[in-house]
Design a protein around this motif. Structure first.
Motif, PDB file in Angstrom:
ATOM      1  N   ALA A 168      -8.461  12.742  -1.472  1.00 61.95           N
ATOM      2  CA  ALA A 168      -7.147  13.019  -2.041  1.00 61.95           C
ATOM      3  C   ALA A 168      -7.294  14.119  -3.089  1.00 61.95           C
ATOM      4  O   ALA A 168      -8.263  14.142  -3.849  1.00 61.95           O
ATOM      5  CB  ALA A 168      -6.563  11.760  -2.676  1.00 61.95           C
ATOM      6  N   GLY A 169      -6.342  15.036  -3.100  1.00 57.06           N
ATOM      7  CA  GLY A 169      -6.368  16.134  -4.057  1.00 57.06           C
ATOM      8  C   GLY A 169      -7.127  17.346  -3.562  1.00 57.06           C
ATOM      9  O   GLY A 169      -7.182  18.365  -4.236  1.00 57.06           O
ATOM     10  N   GLU A 170      -7.738  17.239  -2.381  1.00 60.50           N
ATOM     11  CA  GLU A 170      -8.464  18.372  -1.799  1.00 60.50           C
ATOM     12  C   GLU A 170      -7.793  18.790  -0.493  1.00 60.50           C
ATOM     13  O   GLU A 170      -7.054  18.012   0.104  1.00 60.50           O
ATOM     14  CB  GLU A 170      -9.927  18.001  -1.530  1.00 60.50           C
ATOM     15  N   THR A 171      -8.077  20.005  -0.080  1.00 60.04           N
ATOM     16  CA  THR A 171      -7.557  20.509   1.197  1.00 60.04           C
ATOM     17  C   THR A 171      -8.720  21.079   2.007  1.00 60.04           C
ATOM     18  O   THR A 171      -9.795  21.345   1.475  1.00 60.04           O
ATOM     19  CB  THR A 171      -6.501  21.617   0.978  1.00 60.04           C
ATOM     20  N   ALA A 226       0.827  -1.205   0.000  1.00 60.45           N
ATOM     21  CA  ALA A 226       0.000   0.000   0.000  1.00 60.45           C
ATOM     22  C   ALA A 226       0.862   1.256   0.000  1.00 60.45           C
ATOM     23  O   ALA A 226       0.573   2.216  -0.731  1.00 60.45           O
ATOM     24  CB  ALA A 226      -0.947  -0.002   1.205  1.00 60.45           C
ATOM     25  N   VAL A 227       1.925   1.270   0.802  1.00 63.94           N
ATOM     26  CA  VAL A 227       2.814   2.440   0.838  1.00 63.94           C
ATOM     27  C   VAL A 227       3.455   2.648  -0.534  1.00 63.94           C
ATOM     28  O   VAL A 227       3.449   3.758  -1.081  1.00 63.94           O
ATOM     29  CB  VAL A 227       3.879   2.295   1.949  1.00 63.94           C
ATOM     30  N   THR A 228       3.983   1.583  -1.111  1.00 66.96           N
ATOM     31  CA  THR A 228       4.620   1.674  -2.425  1.00 66.96           C
ATOM     32  C   THR A 228       3.605   2.115  -3.483  1.00 66.96           C
ATOM     33  O   THR A 228       3.900   2.978  -4.316  1.00 66.96           O
ATOM     34  CB  THR A 228       5.250   0.314  -2.798  1.00 66.96           C
ATOM     35  N   ALA A 229       2.409   1.532  -3.457  1.00 62.59           N
ATOM     36  CA  ALA A 229       1.383   1.876  -4.443  1.00 62.59           C
ATOM     37  C   ALA A 229       0.942   3.328  -4.312  1.00 62.59           C
ATOM     38  O   ALA A 229       0.778   4.027  -5.320  1.00 62.59           O
ATOM     39  CB  ALA A 229       0.183   0.934  -4.301  1.00 62.59           C
ATOM     40  N   TRP A 230       0.756   3.806  -3.072  1.00 59.09           N
ATOM     41  CA  TRP A 230       0.303   5.186  -2.883  1.00 59.09           C
ATOM     42  C   TRP A 230       1.340   6.159  -3.441  1.00 59.09           C
ATOM     43  O   TRP A 230       0.998   7.064  -4.185  1.00 59.09           O
ATOM     44  CB  TRP A 230       0.022   5.472  -1.398  1.00 59.09           C
ATOM     45  N   PHE A 231       2.591   5.956  -3.081  1.00 58.57           N
ATOM     46  CA  PHE A 231       3.625   6.850  -3.589  1.00 58.57           C
ATOM     47  C   PHE A 231       3.825   6.689  -5.097  1.00 58.57           C
ATOM     48  O   PHE A 231       4.321   7.583  -5.760  1.00 58.57           O
ATOM     49  CB  PHE A 231       4.939   6.663  -2.824  1.00 58.57           C
ATOM     50  N   GLY A 232       3.395   5.538  -5.636  1.00 61.29           N
ATOM     51  CA  GLY A 232       3.464   5.305  -7.072  1.00 61.29           C
ATOM     52  C   GLY A 232       2.275   5.874  -7.834  1.00 61.29           C
ATOM     53  O   GLY A 232       2.240   5.803  -9.057  1.00 61.29           O
ATOM     54  N   GLY A 233       1.299   6.421  -7.132  1.00 60.33           N
ATOM     55  CA  GLY A 233       0.179   7.072  -7.797  1.00 60.33           C
ATOM     56  C   GLY A 233      -1.194   6.502  -7.514  1.00 60.33           C
ATOM     57  O   GLY A 233      -2.203   7.093  -7.911  1.00 60.33           O
ATOM     58  N   ASP A 234      -1.306   5.363  -6.819  1.00 58.85           N
ATOM     59  CA  ASP A 234      -2.613   4.795  -6.476  1.00 58.85           C
ATOM     60  C   ASP A 234      -3.087   5.443  -5.179  1.00 58.85           C
ATOM     61  O   ASP A 234      -2.774   4.978  -4.078  1.00 58.85           O
ATOM     62  CB  ASP A 234      -2.525   3.276  -6.315  1.00 58.85           C
ATOM     63  N   LEU A 235      -3.856   6.507  -5.326  1.00 57.74           N
ATOM     64  CA  LEU A 235      -4.261   7.292  -4.160  1.00 57.74           C
ATOM     65  C   LEU A 235      -5.348   6.620  -3.333  1.00 57.74           C
ATOM     66  O   LEU A 235      -5.762   7.150  -2.305  1.00 57.74           O
ATOM     67  CB  LEU A 235      -4.692   8.692  -4.600  1.00 57.74           C
ATOM     68  N   THR A 236      -5.798   5.439  -3.746  1.00 58.61           N
ATOM     69  CA  THR A 236      -6.756   4.671  -2.951  1.00 58.61           C
ATOM     70  C   THR A 236      -6.062   3.551  -2.171  1.00 58.61           C
ATOM     71  O   THR A 236      -6.715   2.800  -1.453  1.00 58.61           O
ATOM     72  CB  THR A 236      -7.853   4.046  -3.845  1.00 58.61           C
ATOM     73  N   ALA A 289       0.779  18.038  -4.362  1.00 55.68           N
ATOM     74  CA  ALA A 289       0.905  18.005  -5.829  1.00 55.68           C
ATOM     75  C   ALA A 289       0.722  16.575  -6.340  1.00 55.68           C
ATOM     76  O   ALA A 289       0.066  16.353  -7.370  1.00 55.68           O
ATOM     77  CB  ALA A 289       2.261  18.568  -6.251  1.00 55.68           C
ATOM     78  N   HIS A 290       1.282  15.611  -5.634  1.00 56.57           N
ATOM     79  CA  HIS A 290       1.135  14.198  -5.993  1.00 56.57           C
ATOM     80  C   HIS A 290      -0.348  13.810  -6.034  1.00 56.57           C
ATOM     81  O   HIS A 290      -0.817  13.175  -6.972  1.00 56.57           O
ATOM     82  CB  HIS A 290       1.899  13.348  -4.974  1.00 56.57           C
ATOM     83  N   GLU A 291      -1.082  14.250  -5.036  1.00 58.10           N
ATOM     84  CA  GLU A 291      -2.509  13.926  -4.965  1.00 58.10           C
ATOM     85  C   GLU A 291      -3.329  14.691  -5.994  1.00 58.10           C
ATOM     86  O   GLU A 291      -4.409  14.248  -6.383  1.00 58.10           O
ATOM     87  CB  GLU A 291      -3.051  14.238  -3.567  1.00 58.10           C
ATOM     88  N   ALA A 292      -2.831  15.836  -6.417  1.00 61.98           N
ATOM     89  CA  ALA A 292      -3.550  16.675  -7.377  1.00 61.98           C
ATOM     90  C   ALA A 292      -3.113  16.378  -8.811  1.00 61.98           C
ATOM     91  O   ALA A 292      -3.315  17.201  -9.705  1.00 61.98           O
ATOM     92  CB  ALA A 292      -3.351  18.145  -7.026  1.00 61.98           C
ATOM     93  N   GLY A 293      -2.477  15.241  -9.014  1.00 63.46           N
ATOM     94  CA  GLY A 293      -2.059  14.872 -10.367  1.00 63.46           C
ATOM     95  C   GLY A 293      -0.872  15.659 -10.878  1.00 63.46           C
ATOM     96  O   GLY A 293      -0.754  15.894 -12.077  1.00 63.46           O
ATOM     97  N   GLY A 294      -0.040  16.108  -9.972  1.00 59.65           N
ATOM     98  CA  GLY A 294       1.178  16.815 -10.359  1.00 59.65           C
ATOM     99  C   GLY A 294       1.046  18.328 -10.384  1.00 59.65           C
ATOM    100  O   GLY A 294       2.025  19.018 -10.612  1.00 59.65           O
ATOM    101  N   ARG A 295      -0.155  18.842 -10.143  1.00 58.37           N
ATOM    102  CA  ARG A 295      -0.320  20.305 -10.119  1.00 58.37           C
ATOM    103  C   ARG A 295       0.262  20.840  -8.821  1.00 58.37           C
ATOM    104  O   ARG A 295      -0.129  20.435  -7.741  1.00 58.37           O
ATOM    105  CB  ARG A 295      -1.791  20.686 -10.199  1.00 58.37           C
ATOM    106  N   LEU A 296       1.221  21.746  -8.943  1.00 57.14           N
ATOM    107  CA  LEU A 296       1.827  22.339  -7.750  1.00 57.14           C
ATOM    108  C   LEU A 296       0.898  23.382  -7.152  1.00 57.14           C
ATOM    109  O   LEU A 296       0.202  24.094  -7.864  1.00 57.14           O
ATOM    110  CB  LEU A 296       3.172  22.982  -8.084  1.00 57.14           C
ATOM    111  N   LEU A 297       0.933  23.444  -5.826  1.00 51.03           N
ATOM    112  CA  LEU A 297       0.115  24.438  -5.118  1.00 51.03           C
ATOM    113  C   LEU A 297       0.940  25.633  -4.761  1.00 51.03           C
ATOM    114  O   LEU A 297       2.100  25.589  -4.612  1.00 51.03           O
ATOM    115  CB  LEU A 297      -0.466  23.799  -3.845  1.00 51.03           C
TER     116      LEU A 297
END
Length: 179
Positions: free
Chosen positions: A109-112, A72-82, A171-179
């Motif tokens: 994920a992707g929200e604040t 799960a840790v590897t997958a999350w950091f690899g882009g699987d936000l679930t 940014a990772h959670e937002a699909g690479g968009r920097l905040l």
């Protein structure tokens, strides 16, 4: 202190180290495979303090987390936000802190959210400062996503893992968009 408390065995936990794009991740699990803590390698003293604060004396031994946790840790950091959705997390803390930590997991994920929004979400709209303190005492960073909380004016505010890491996580959670 009672005789029983003095002789009670310490909670036995396992500390694993897993590579991530933003530094080695420290994952602490219990004998049942539940995640008790997650932090970054450069904050190991903080992780140990939080474990002690939440559980008292713990026996923390190096080892491997259960494979589903590692995956799960590897997958999350690899882009699987679930990837963290099915992980069991167990924390100490007060009733209030645990309410804040549950509300953090409800932020998609992707929200604040601001501290004020988080306080309102748990039914304590005037407890903004207490929410901030509970957020800072979260022992399970990233999985319990305290990085998703921002200041009332929309700026990134303190994060135990550092603001650059917080920026990367968001940014990772937002699909690479920097905040």
């Amino acid at each position: 202190m009672t005789e029983q408390a003095e002789t009670a065995p310490a909670l036995t936990l396992t500390l694993d180290r897993i590579a991530s794009p933003v530094g080695e991740v420290l994952v602490v699990t219990d004998a049942d495979g539940a995640v008790r803590a997650l932090d970054f390698h450069d904050y190991e003293p903080r992780l140990r303090r939080l474990l002690h604060r939440h559980y008292g004396p713990v026996a923390l031994g190096e080892g491997r987390a259960p494979q589903p946790v590692r995956d799960a840790v590897t997958a999350w950091f690899g882009g699987d936000l679930t990837a963290f959705d099915g992980l069991e997390v167990r924390t100490g803390g007060t009733v209030f802190q645990r309410a804040v930590w549950r509300a953090l997991r409800d932020i998609p994920a992707g929200e604040t959210r601001t501290y004020g929004q988080l306080a309102a979400a748990i039914g304590a709209p005037k407890a903004v400062r207490a929410v901030g303190l509970a957020n800072g005492a979260n022992p399970v960073g990233v999985i319990v996503p305290c990085h998703r909380v921002i200041g009332a004016n929309g700026t990134l505010t303190g994060y135990a893992g550092g603001l650059e890491r917080k920026r990367w996580l968001l940014a990772h959670e937002a699909g690479g968009r920097l905040l």
